[in-house]
Design a protein around this motif. Structure first.
Motif, mmCIF file in Angstrom:
data_model
loop_
_atom_site.group_PDB
_atom_site.id
_atom_site.type_symbol
_atom_site.label_atom_id
_atom_site.label_comp_id
_atom_site.label_asym_id
_atom_site.label_seq_id
_atom_site.Cartn_x
_atom_site.Cartn_y
_atom_site.Cartn_z
ATOM 1 N N VAL B 192 0.833 -1.200 0.000
ATOM 2 C CA VAL B 192 0.000 0.000 0.000
ATOM 3 C C VAL B 192 0.874 1.259 0.000
ATOM 4 O O VAL B 192 0.469 2.296 -0.548
ATOM 5 C CB VAL B 192 -0.987 0.042 1.195
ATOM 6 N N ALA B 193 2.061 1.173 0.583
ATOM 7 C CA ALA B 193 2.961 2.334 0.583
ATOM 8 C C ALA B 193 3.332 2.699 -0.850
ATOM 9 O O ALA B 193 3.327 3.876 -1.225
ATOM 10 C CB ALA B 193 4.216 2.028 1.402
ATOM 11 N N ASP B 194 3.633 1.686 -1.660
ATOM 12 C CA ASP B 194 3.982 1.931 -3.072
ATOM 13 C C ASP B 194 2.814 2.562 -3.824
ATOM 14 O O ASP B 194 2.987 3.462 -4.647
ATOM 15 C CB ASP B 194 4.344 0.613 -3.779
ATOM 16 N N VAL B 195 1.633 2.039 -3.538
ATOM 17 C CA VAL B 195 0.427 2.492 -4.238
ATOM 18 C C VAL B 195 0.111 3.938 -3.870
ATOM 19 O O VAL B 195 -0.169 4.773 -4.739
ATOM 20 C CB VAL B 195 -0.759 1.565 -3.881
ATOM 21 N N ALA B 196 0.199 4.240 -2.567
ATOM 22 C CA ALA B 196 -0.063 5.610 -2.118
ATOM 23 C C ALA B 196 0.958 6.561 -2.740
ATOM 24 O O ALA B 196 0.612 7.661 -3.176
ATOM 25 C CB ALA B 196 -0.014 5.681 -0.595
ATOM 26 N N GLN B 197 2.199 6.109 -2.816
ATOM 27 C CA GLN B 197 3.250 6.944 -3.425
ATOM 28 C C GLN B 197 2.931 7.230 -4.893
ATOM 29 O O GLN B 197 3.046 8.359 -5.360
ATOM 30 C CB GLN B 197 4.610 6.248 -3.306
ATOM 31 N N ALA B 198 2.519 6.181 -5.608
ATOM 32 C CA ALA B 198 2.172 6.349 -7.026
ATOM 33 C C ALA B 198 1.055 7.379 -7.177
ATOM 34 O O ALA B 198 1.137 8.290 -7.995
ATOM 35 C CB ALA B 198 1.754 5.013 -7.639
ATOM 36 N N MET B 199 0.021 7.237 -6.363
ATOM 37 C CA MET B 199 -1.118 8.147 -6.468
ATOM 38 C C MET B 199 -0.718 9.573 -6.081
ATOM 39 O O MET B 199 -1.196 10.540 -6.662
ATOM 40 C CB MET B 199 -2.283 7.651 -5.609
ATOM 41 N N GLU B 200 0.152 9.698 -5.073
ATOM 42 C CA GLU B 200 0.609 11.041 -4.660
ATOM 43 C C GLU B 200 1.464 11.687 -5.747
ATOM 44 O O GLU B 200 1.574 12.906 -5.816
ATOM 45 C CB GLU B 200 1.384 10.955 -3.344
ATOM 46 N N LEU B 201 2.082 10.876 -6.577
ATOM 47 C CA LEU B 201 2.857 11.420 -7.704
ATOM 48 C C LEU B 201 1.927 11.920 -8.811
ATOM 49 O O LEU B 201 2.376 12.513 -9.786
ATOM 50 C CB LEU B 201 3.815 10.366 -8.252
ATOM 51 N N GLY B 202 0.639 11.608 -8.679
ATOM 52 C CA GLY B 202 -0.340 12.161 -9.603
ATOM 53 C C GLY B 202 -0.782 11.234 -10.720
ATOM 54 O O GLY B 202 -1.446 11.679 -11.660
ATOM 55 N N VAL B 203 -0.413 9.955 -10.632
ATOM 56 C CA VAL B 203 -0.876 9.051 -11.689
ATOM 57 C C VAL B 203 -2.396 8.907 -11.609
ATOM 58 O O VAL B 203 -2.996 9.114 -10.557
ATOM 59 C CB VAL B 203 -0.189 7.653 -11.627
ATOM 60 N N SER B 204 -3.007 8.551 -12.732
ATOM 61 C CA SER B 204 -4.463 8.436 -12.772
ATOM 62 C C SER B 204 -4.960 7.117 -12.194
ATOM 63 O O SER B 204 -6.106 7.016 -11.761
ATOM 64 C CB SER B 204 -4.956 8.553 -14.217
ATOM 65 N N GLY B 205 -4.097 6.095 -12.234
ATOM 66 C CA GLY B 205 -4.517 4.802 -11.720
ATOM 67 C C GLY B 205 -3.339 3.861 -11.595
ATOM 68 O O GLY B 205 -2.211 4.194 -11.992
ATOM 69 N N VAL B 206 -3.596 2.690 -11.028
ATOM 70 C CA VAL B 206 -2.563 1.659 -10.929
ATOM 71 C C VAL B 206 -3.124 0.324 -11.414
ATOM 72 O O VAL B 206 -4.321 0.071 -11.291
ATOM 73 C CB VAL B 206 -2.028 1.481 -9.488
ATOM 74 N N LEU B 207 -2.243 -0.479 -11.981
ATOM 75 C CA LEU B 207 -2.615 -1.825 -12.407
ATOM 76 C C LEU B 207 -1.788 -2.819 -11.594
ATOM 77 O O LEU B 207 -0.555 -2.734 -11.588
ATOM 78 C CB LEU B 207 -2.345 -2.016 -13.908
ATOM 79 N N MET B 208 -2.476 -3.705 -10.891
ATOM 80 C CA MET B 208 -1.774 -4.688 -10.052
ATOM 81 C C MET B 208 -2.390 -6.067 -10.202
ATOM 82 O O MET B 208 -3.594 -6.204 -10.374
ATOM 83 C CB MET B 208 -1.878 -4.282 -8.581
ATOM 84 N N ASN B 209 -1.529 -7.062 -10.051
ATOM 85 C CA ASN B 209 -2.016 -8.434 -10.000
ATOM 86 C C ASN B 209 -1.322 -9.174 -8.857
ATOM 87 O O ASN B 209 -1.932 -9.459 -7.826
ATOM 88 C CB ASN B 209 -1.759 -9.125 -11.348
ATOM 89 N N THR B 210 -0.007 -9.435 -9.014
ATOM 90 C CA THR B 210 0.731 -10.238 -8.032
ATOM 91 C C THR B 210 0.589 -9.756 -6.582
ATOM 92 O O THR B 210 0.352 -10.592 -5.703
ATOM 93 C CB THR B 210 2.231 -10.289 -8.426
ATOM 94 N N PRO B 211 0.725 -8.444 -6.298
ATOM 95 C CA PRO B 211 0.684 -8.040 -4.887
ATOM 96 C C PRO B 211 -0.648 -8.344 -4.211
ATOM 97 O O PRO B 211 -0.705 -8.459 -2.986
ATOM 98 C CB PRO B 211 0.951 -6.534 -4.924
ATOM 99 N N VAL B 212 -1.703 -8.492 -4.993
ATOM 100 C CA VAL B 212 -2.994 -8.888 -4.414
ATOM 101 C C VAL B 212 -3.113 -10.409 -4.419
ATOM 102 O O VAL B 212 -3.333 -11.037 -3.389
ATOM 103 C CB VAL B 212 -4.164 -8.258 -5.202
ATOM 104 N N ALA B 213 -2.907 -11.000 -5.586
ATOM 105 C CA ALA B 213 -3.155 -12.441 -5.750
ATOM 106 C C ALA B 213 -2.242 -13.297 -4.871
ATOM 107 O O ALA B 213 -2.639 -14.354 -4.408
ATOM 108 C CB ALA B 213 -2.986 -12.830 -7.214
ATOM 109 N N LYS B 214 -1.007 -12.839 -4.638
ATOM 110 C CA LYS B 214 -0.045 -13.644 -3.881
ATOM 111 C C LYS B 214 0.083 -13.203 -2.415
ATOM 112 O O LYS B 214 0.910 -13.725 -1.672
ATOM 113 C CB LYS B 214 1.340 -13.603 -4.550
ATOM 114 N N ALA B 215 -0.740 -12.240 -2.003
ATOM 115 C CA ALA B 215 -0.748 -11.851 -0.578
ATOM 116 C C ALA B 215 -1.277 -13.020 0.245
ATOM 117 O O ALA B 215 -1.989 -13.883 -0.282
ATOM 118 C CB ALA B 215 -1.626 -10.625 -0.389
ATOM 119 N N LYS B 216 -0.949 -13.048 1.526
ATOM 120 C CA LYS B 216 -1.438 -14.130 2.383
ATOM 121 C C LYS B 216 -2.972 -14.134 2.367
ATOM 122 O O LYS B 216 -3.599 -15.186 2.317
ATOM 123 C CB LYS B 216 -0.909 -13.927 3.808
#
Lengths: 65, 259
Positions: B192-216
């Motif tokens: 979530v730290a990476d994601v918040a950083q991306a959004m704070e940099l002003g990107v419009s969105g994020v695309l993720m798979n592994t960090p969700v699918a492979k989380a405990k």
């Protein structure tokens, strides 16, 4: 006749793309067909005839990122 | 507060989370995770059907009946030509004319081939696709992709599946500043730290798979990521303070009692 389906040589009774679909039990499944390098839309399956050694790709969506 | 929507190819989006559909432990967990993510856009890959198995392993059977927008990718392609072929197959499904151009020429890093990516983007735009190229975090390259007609540009944070986070925040920030189309950080995020950083940099969105699918707990993580996106976005809109070298007291220093 012999066809190259998904990269493998297959011997099967088939005249059209629809026959190939039926042979592999793929009726009603979300399949996209490429034959001889061309995309064959569903409405062409019944009319599109296959030729010996024709390269046929049967693909679908799988999980991915 | 005004509804914070954005657009890709004329299509309005509310969620800023694009979620991938690979690697989940089960279809049930995947479905629940997608629900918790609030995502409106799902990504897929195109593969040959396994003719040896009679089981329907198509991903679509698990998401049917819900109103998602599909973003198939061209993974497996190592040239523009291969990517174009996969894109055409994907569109022939009749489900979407959106395509994520993904062209990797190196098996170990899966880093995108920028020249082939640009080439494929040019071709697919001409063919009427809504093209979202996954690319390296180079500001000039991202601009070139935008000029080629990409509907959004998706620079990677780090190599796919590494979870290393944003390796070059300076570049991502610069890409956002220069862009006239949405920028979506795709690949390499881990937390979530990476994601918040991306959004704070002003990107419009994020695309993720592994960090969700492979989380405990993928369902819990999907929710955590959604909140991080919302939080980071709100922070970006609200304007963070600038960094200072020395302290500044919260209550002022004029009326100290002990002086």
């Amino acid at each position: 006749m012999q066809l190259i389906v998904n990269g493998e040589a297959k011997e099967l009774e088939a005249r059209t793309i629809q026959d190939v679909i039926n042979h592999f039990g793929l009726e009603g499944r979300p399949v996209v067909v490429e034959a001889g390098g061309e995309i064959i839309t569903k409405d062409q399956w019944l009319d599109m005839e296959v030729r010996p050694l024709m390269k046929i790709e049967l693909v679908h969506f799988v999980g991915g990122g | 507060m005004k509804k914070d929507v954005w657009h890709i190819g004329g299509h309005e989006l509310t969620s800023r989370f694009f979620i991938g559909t690979g690697l989940f432990p089960s279809p049930y967990v995947q479905k629940e995770a997608i629900r918790e993510s609030g995502a409106e856009v799902l990504t897929f890959a195109i593969r040959r059907i396994n003719l040896a198995s009679t089981e329907d392993d198509s991903i679509l059977q698990h998401v049917e009946g819900e109103s998602f927008r599909f973003l198939p990718n061209t993974s497996g392609a190592s040239t523009a030509e291969e990517a174009v072929r996969i894109a055409r197959l994907a569109r022939a499904s009749g489900l979407s004319d959106w395509i994520k151009v993904e062209i990797s020429a190196n098996e170990r890093t899966l880093l995108p081939d920028p020249l082939e990516t640009l080439k494929a983007t040019e071709i697919l735009v001409k063919e009427g696709f809504t093209v979202l190229p996954y690319t390296s975090d180079d500001p000039i390259l991202c601009k070139r992709l935008e000029e080629a007609g990409a509907a959004a540009v998706m620079p990677g944070a780090a190599p796919i599946g590494t979870g290393l986070g944003i390796l070059n925040p300076y570049n991502i920030g610069l890409i956002v500043e220069e862009a006239k189309v949405p920028i979506i950080v795709d690949a390499g995020l881990g937390s979530v730290a990476d994601v918040a950083q991306a959004m704070e940099l002003g990107v419009s969105g994020v695309l993720m798979n592994t960090p969700v699918a492979k989380a405990k707990d993928p369902v819990g993580m999907a929710r955590a990521m959604r909140l991080a996106i919302e939080s980071g976005r709100l922070s970006y809109l609200s304007g963070r303070i600038s960094k200072k070298r020395y302290a500044s007291a919260s209550s002022g220093q004029e009326q100290f009692i002990v002086k």
